[in-house]
Motif scaffolding. Structure first.
Motif, PDB file in Angstrom:
ATOM      1  N   ARG A   1      40.865  22.726  39.339  1.00 25.92           N
ATOM      2  CA  ARG A   1      40.194  23.994  39.610  1.00 25.92           C
ATOM      3  C   ARG A   1      38.968  24.094  38.710  1.00 25.92           C
ATOM      4  NH1 ARG A   1      44.096  27.292  41.026  1.00 25.92           N
ATOM      5  NH2 ARG A   1      44.901  27.420  38.944  1.00 25.92           N
TER       6      ARG A   1
ATOM      7  N   LYS B   1      40.782  24.783  44.949  1.00 28.04           N
ATOM      8  CA  LYS B   1      40.806  23.565  44.146  1.00 28.04           C
ATOM      9  C   LYS B   1      39.923  22.520  44.795  1.00 28.04           C
ATOM     10  CE  LYS B   1      45.253  23.877  41.933  1.00 28.04           C
ATOM     11  NZ  LYS B   1      46.569  23.279  41.794  1.00 28.04           N
TER      12      LYS B   1
ATOM     13  N   LEU C   1      45.962  42.823  38.035  1.00 26.00           N
ATOM     14  CA  LEU C   1      45.205  42.427  39.218  1.00 26.00           C
ATOM     15  C   LEU C   1      43.780  42.948  39.117  1.00 26.00           C
ATOM     16  CD1 LEU C   1      45.549  40.920  41.889  1.00 26.00           C
ATOM     17  CD2 LEU C   1      45.929  43.130  42.997  1.00 26.00           C
TER      18      LEU C   1
ATOM     19  N   GLY D   1      41.939  40.857  36.708  1.00 25.68           N
ATOM     20  CA  GLY D   1      41.654  39.547  37.285  1.00 25.68           C
ATOM     21  C   GLY D   1      40.466  39.598  38.227  1.00 25.68           C
ATOM     22  N   LEU D   2      40.343  40.697  38.945  1.00 27.18           N
ATOM     23  CA  LEU D   2      39.258  40.819  39.924  1.00 27.18           C
ATOM     24  C   LEU D   2      37.932  41.164  39.277  1.00 27.18           C
ATOM     25  CD1 LEU D   2      41.182  42.723  42.738  1.00 27.18           C
ATOM     26  CD2 LEU D   2      40.240  40.417  42.888  1.00 27.18           C
TER      27      LEU D   2
ATOM     28  N   GLU E   1      39.297  31.885  33.630  1.00 28.16           N
ATOM     29  CA  GLU E   1      40.233  31.318  34.601  1.00 28.16           C
ATOM     30  C   GLU E   1      41.324  32.348  34.887  1.00 28.16           C
ATOM     31  OE1 GLU E   1      42.314  30.430  36.613  1.00 28.16           O
ATOM     32  OE2 GLU E   1      43.218  28.516  36.092  1.00 28.16           O
ATOM     33  N   PRO E   2      41.049  33.300  35.774  1.00 36.30           N
ATOM     34  CA  PRO E   2      41.978  34.413  35.959  1.00 36.30           C
ATOM     35  C   PRO E   2      43.279  34.041  36.668  1.00 36.30           C
ATOM     36  CG  PRO E   2      40.107  34.618  37.456  1.00 36.30           C
ATOM     37  CD  PRO E   2      39.809  33.464  36.548  1.00 36.30           C
ATOM     38  N   ILE E   3      43.305  32.940  37.395  1.00 32.17           N
ATOM     39  CA  ILE E   3      44.520  32.630  38.155  1.00 32.17           C
ATOM     40  C   ILE E   3      45.684  32.317  37.211  1.00 32.17           C
ATOM     41  CG2 ILE E   3      45.550  31.089  39.861  1.00 32.17           C
ATOM     42  CD1 ILE E   3      42.738  30.752  41.064  1.00 32.17           C
ATOM     43  N   LYS E   4      45.467  31.369  36.314  1.00 35.95           N
ATOM     44  CA  LYS E   4      46.519  31.034  35.336  1.00 35.95           C
ATOM     45  C   LYS E   4      46.837  32.241  34.464  1.00 35.95           C
ATOM     46  CE  LYS E   4      47.749  26.767  35.882  1.00 35.95           C
ATOM     47  NZ  LYS E   4      49.091  26.486  36.304  1.00 35.95           N
TER      48      LYS E   4
ATOM     49  N   LEU F   1      46.678  35.403  35.178  1.00 38.96           N
ATOM     50  CA  LEU F   1      47.511  36.350  35.929  1.00 38.96           C
ATOM     51  C   LEU F   1      48.942  35.826  36.020  1.00 38.96           C
ATOM     52  CD1 LEU F   1      47.526  38.963  37.666  1.00 38.96           C
ATOM     53  CD2 LEU F   1      47.068  37.517  39.653  1.00 38.96           C
TER      54      LEU F   1
ATOM     55  N   VAL G   1      50.187  31.376  46.299  1.00 47.79           N
ATOM     56  CA  VAL G   1      48.997  31.738  47.057  1.00 47.79           C
ATOM     57  C   VAL G   1      47.711  31.393  46.313  1.00 47.79           C
ATOM     58  CG1 VAL G   1      47.764  33.642  48.152  1.00 47.79           C
ATOM     59  CG2 VAL G   1      50.265  33.567  48.198  1.00 47.79           C
ATOM     60  N   LEU G   2      47.666  31.706  45.013  1.00 47.01           N
ATOM     61  CA  LEU G   2      46.418  31.515  44.284  1.00 47.01           C
ATOM     62  C   LEU G   2      46.361  30.171  43.564  1.00 47.01           C
ATOM     63  CD1 LEU G   2      45.996  35.077  42.740  1.00 47.01           C
ATOM     64  CD2 LEU G   2      44.950  34.164  44.814  1.00 47.01           C
ATOM     65  N   ASP G   3      47.500  29.727  43.038  1.00 47.83           N
ATOM     66  CA  ASP G   3      47.478  28.546  42.172  1.00 47.83           C
ATOM     67  C   ASP G   3      47.561  27.246  42.963  1.00 47.83           C
ATOM     68  OD1 ASP G   3      47.607  26.738  40.135  1.00 47.83           O
ATOM     69  OD2 ASP G   3      49.233  27.692  39.043  1.00 47.83           O
ATOM     70  N   VAL G   4      48.698  26.991  43.589  1.00 44.43           N
ATOM     71  CA  VAL G   4      48.886  25.685  44.232  1.00 44.43           C
ATOM     72  C   VAL G   4      48.106  25.563  45.538  1.00 44.43           C
ATOM     73  CG1 VAL G   4      50.566  23.960  44.898  1.00 44.43           C
ATOM     74  CG2 VAL G   4      51.193  25.716  43.281  1.00 44.43           C
ATOM     75  N   GLN G   5      48.157  26.591  46.326  1.00 44.69           N
ATOM     76  CA  GLN G   5      47.400  26.660  47.586  1.00 44.69           C
ATOM     77  C   GLN G   5      47.852  25.669  48.653  1.00 44.69           C
ATOM     78  OE1 GLN G   5      43.337  26.150  46.395  1.00 44.69           O
ATOM     79  NE2 GLN G   5      43.297  28.028  45.195  1.00 44.69           N
TER      80      GLN G   5
ATOM     81  N   GLN H   1      52.002  20.470  48.694  1.00 46.66           N
ATOM     82  CA  GLN H   1      52.212  20.263  47.267  1.00 46.66           C
ATOM     83  C   GLN H   1      53.245  21.233  46.705  1.00 46.66           C
ATOM     84  OE1 GLN H   1      48.450  19.694  45.050  1.00 46.66           O
ATOM     85  NE2 GLN H   1      49.680  20.053  43.227  1.00 46.66           N
TER      86      GLN H   1
ATOM     87  N   ARG I   1      58.614  18.729  39.664  1.00 44.35           N
ATOM     88  CA  ARG I   1      58.244  19.218  38.334  1.00 44.35           C
ATOM     89  C   ARG I   1      59.412  19.995  37.758  1.00 44.35           C
ATOM     90  NH1 ARG I   1      54.208  15.919  38.684  1.00 44.35           N
ATOM     91  NH2 ARG I   1      53.111  16.202  40.641  1.00 44.35           N
TER      92      ARG I   1
END
Ligand code: HEM
Lengths: 301, 205
Positions: free
Chosen positions: A265, A275, B29, B32-33, B40-43, B45, B98-102, B106, B114
């Motif tokens: 990312r 990503k 949220l 984050g917005l 890096e707001p995703i991690k 959050l 929704v936000l991280d792995v997408q 995966q 993991r």
């Protein structure tokens, strides 16, 4: 020899100042002034590479000497004294000794290098470094024929580096490169970002930048460089050898045991950032793949 | 003094927690917005939600020992605390999905491959039946089995804390402190008399 590698320049890739300054900085007036001198910088980037803005680069850091949170370095690094600073260069060199930072800077020619920076944690940035080639520094010290590796050490000063009060890692932080990696024209000793002195949270006054390796190889605030004939120990390998190897080349095909390295990312994309695929050797395959010819990169990760 | 606290607490309606406890999520949220969670707001959050979830799970775990050892009565709030903890674990999972792995392919690979994700997921799975039965109807319907079922909480909280210990790099204290607090709260539940009785029964048999 300086200037051995060039960013692939194209006229329209030159970043207008307004683009790389964040809104906050432009409003912050004083900060903007410092950069005015840069307006005419010749720096350009590879097609499609847009540097992250100053705020991203200087507020989101892994520098465990100042704490394990991403904003800890920016919050705590002000305590660090970087003047005076000297680097001890020893081991298999002709002219061992303590080199004052000013003397090093006088002898080296600083240039701009815009590099991708890929963290082992699967995030990345693009950073416009200023610095000199490590090869020039090593040559100045005189490399002896038996030298095969270069070992690096970060300052250990727990009074100023609050993170060193905790045994997160075995302090001081140590890193290493094979001599041919160290001598490669891409390998930089960075002393600045965006034409300013490198901020303390980014590894002032001088740090290594090896753009085809995961970020933790690019050791910060260096006080010692030792030429050796044996592979030197490295901090993350000591902490967890199964997860962090000596080479730690960026490689989308070799996963970290706990997460995938296939994608990354790019910092700065906000809450809905997509990503992007990670490139072999972080996009520097053409330049460095030959260093590892014949090696199994799954074994020597 | 404790009497006064307890009777004061009785005047606070439990539904208030359903209003107040979701507010941090809304705040996170919003941050984050608007850039408030850094570059890096995703991690960030994901971490904030995970940490708050763990804190709520610990709060839920503390209710019984607080009453037994200090006489502080929070039992009326326990269901709300538990359900809100589940909400945060769910939001934490949702952020990851929704936000991280997408990437859909995966997601499954990560859950299996993991270990820290596997452990976190196991914690979430254990919490699902607990959330579904946190209502008066289920308590009545299940009778004594309800208490037995809700012992799963212990497993879920432990898995959540172990998940945290597993995901940090290097040797870090914070996750170990969480784990220590949880182990402490679980140890307080061990009743030596009961244990001795059970042990006596077993050796007699
Ligand atoms: C009982 C359930 C769970 C609890 C209590 C929990 C708690 C936590 C905590 C406390 C953190 C670290 C926060 C910090 O660093 O401040 C975390 C991180 C994380 N959790 Fe969970 N979690 C749970 C379930 C899950 C599940 C089901 C998933 C996904 C399937 C998940 C994925 C993650 C990820 C990806 C991270 C961040 C790892 C990183 O730093 O890259 N967790 N969790």
């Amino acid at each position: 020899m300086a200037f051995r590698w060039k960013n692939t320049l194209t006229e329209n890739d030159v970043t207008p100042e307004a683009l790389y300054l964040s809104r906050r900085q432009l409003m912050g007036g004083a900060a903007g002034l410092g950069l005015a001198t840069l307006a005419g910088r010749a720096g350009a980037m590879e097609a499609g590479l847009e540097p992250n803005d100053w705020d991203d680069i200087t507020s989101y850091n892994n520098f465990y000497e100042f704490g394990t949170g991403k904003s800890d370095p920016a919050n705590n690094a002000h305590a660090l004294t970087i003047d005076p600073w000297s680097v001890r260069i020893d081991g298999l060199v002709d002219k061992p000794g303590d080199y004052a930072f000013e003397d090093i800077m006088k002898a080296m020619s600083v240039e701009e290098r815009i590099y991708r920076f890929r963290c082992v944690e699967a995030w990345s940035m693009v950073v416009p470094w200023n610095g000199f080639e490590l090869a020039d520094l090593l040559t100045m010290a005189g490399i002896q024929s038996g030298a095969k590796y270069v070992a690096f050490e970060t300052l250990y000063r727990p009074e100023e580096m609050v993170g060193q009060k905790y045994a997160v890692l075995d302090w001081p932080y140590v890193e290493g490169l094979r001599l041919d990696e160290a001598m490669h024209p891409l390998t930089l000793m960075a002393t600045g970002i965006y034409g300013r002195d490198i901020p303390k949270q980014n590894g002032a006054p001088l740090r290594l930048v090896v753009p085809w390796k995961y970020g933790f190889k690019s050791i910060k605030s260096i006080v010692r460089i030792t030429l050796t004939d044996k592979e030197p120990p490295t901090s993350w390998n000591i902490a967890n050898g199964r997860e962090y190897g000596f080479y730690s080349n960026v490689n989308p095909k070799v996963d970290h045991p706990r997460w995938s390295q296939a994608s990354e990312r790019v910092i700065g994309g906000g809450l809905f950032a997509r990503k992007q695929p990670t490139l072999m050797f972080n996009g520097y395959e053409e330049e460095v793949a030959s260093l590892y010819a014949g090696m199994d990169l799954g074994t020597f990760f | 003094m404790l009497e006064r606290v307890n009777s004061g607490l009785r005047r606070i309606p439990a539904w208030l927690l359903y209003v107040v406890l979701p507010l941090p999520a809304v705040w996170f949220l919003y941050l984050g917005l608007t850039g408030g969670l850094g570059a890096e707001p995703i991690k960030a959050l994901e971490h904030k939600l995970g940490e708050f979830a763990l804190q709520l799970l610990i709060a839920g775990l503390a209710v019984t020992p607080l009453r037994r050892h200090l006489g502080l009565n929070l039992i009326r709030f326990r269901r709300a605390i538990g359900l809100m903890a589940f909400l945060y674990v769910f939001l934490h999972l949702l952020t990851w999905l929704v936000l991280d792995v997408q990437v859909l392919s995966q997601i499954w690979a990560d859950i299996l491959k993991r270990p820290y994700i596997t452990v976190g997921m196991a914690g979430f799975v254990l919490l699902v039946p607990l959330a579904l039965t946190s209502n008066n109807f289920s308590v009545r319907k299940l009778g004594p089995r309800w208490r037995k079922l809700h012992k799963l909480t212990y497993g879920a909280v432990l898995l959540g804390a172990v998940h945290y210990v597993m995901l940090v790099k290097g040797f870090q204290l914070e996750p170990l402190i969480y784990l220590g607090v949880i182990l402490g709260l679980l140890a307080l539940r061990i009743e030596p008399k009961k244990l001795r009785r059970r042990f006596a029964r077993q050796s007699a048999a």
